[in-house]
Scaffold this motif. Structure first.
Motif, mmCIF file in Angstrom:
data_model
loop_
_atom_site.group_PDB
_atom_site.id
_atom_site.type_symbol
_atom_site.label_atom_id
_atom_site.label_comp_id
_atom_site.label_asym_id
_atom_site.label_seq_id
_atom_site.Cartn_x
_atom_site.Cartn_y
_atom_site.Cartn_z
ATOM 1 N N UNK A 3 5.523 3.041 -3.894
ATOM 2 C CA UNK A 3 4.448 2.660 -4.572
ATOM 3 C C UNK A 3 3.545 3.659 -5.028
ATOM 4 N N UNK A 4 3.880 4.954 -4.575
ATOM 5 C CA UNK A 4 2.958 6.247 -4.938
ATOM 6 C C UNK A 4 3.975 7.416 -4.817
ATOM 7 N N UNK A 5 3.808 8.281 -5.913
ATOM 8 C CA UNK A 5 4.223 9.668 -5.805
ATOM 9 C C UNK A 5 3.387 10.779 -6.226
ATOM 10 N N UNK A 77 -3.643 8.488 -1.612
ATOM 11 C CA UNK A 77 -5.126 8.551 -1.678
ATOM 12 C C UNK A 77 -5.735 7.256 -1.200
ATOM 13 N N UNK A 78 -7.131 7.275 -0.662
ATOM 14 C CA UNK A 78 -7.730 6.376 -0.192
ATOM 15 C C UNK A 78 -7.847 5.172 -1.011
ATOM 16 N N UNK A 84 -1.021 -0.741 1.015
ATOM 17 C CA UNK A 84 -0.047 -0.415 1.967
ATOM 18 C C UNK A 84 -0.530 -1.373 3.079
ATOM 19 N N UNK A 85 -1.738 -2.268 2.750
ATOM 20 C CA UNK A 85 -1.805 -3.024 3.981
ATOM 21 C C UNK A 85 -0.918 -4.201 4.163
#
Length: 87
Positions: A3-5, A77-78, A84-85
């Motif tokens: 999902x994130x990079x 990042x917040x 990710x929940x």
């Protein structure tokens, strides 16, 4: 699912003592320290975040994760934590 990079100069990742790149089969020039690569949330490294190529690095160990989080300051990042929940 990734999902994130985050983008890094390859020289930063090469500071990891056990860094070993997988051979890259592309038509691009050789990888240099200035090459931008992408560290994914599963701690694998790729050359492109959009092209489906093999991993440049995929030896994910606790030591590698520690290097990424402590030395590279890699973190989700917040404002993206919601993705990710578990529902």
């Amino acid at each position: 699912m990734r999902k994130y990079c985050k983008a890094y100069h390859l020289e930063d990742l090469r500071r990891y003592p056990r860094w070993q790149e997988h051979p890259v089969d592309t038509n691009t020039s050789a990888l240099t320290d200035e090459t931008i690569v992408y560290l994914w949330d599963d701690f694998t490294v790729v050359e492109s975040p959009v092209l489906q190529q093999g991993n440049l690095f995929d030896t994910v160990t606790p030591e590698w994760k520690t290097f990424c989080t402590e030395t590279l300051n890699f973190a989700i990042p917040e404002d993206l934590q919601y993705a990710y929940q578990v529902e």
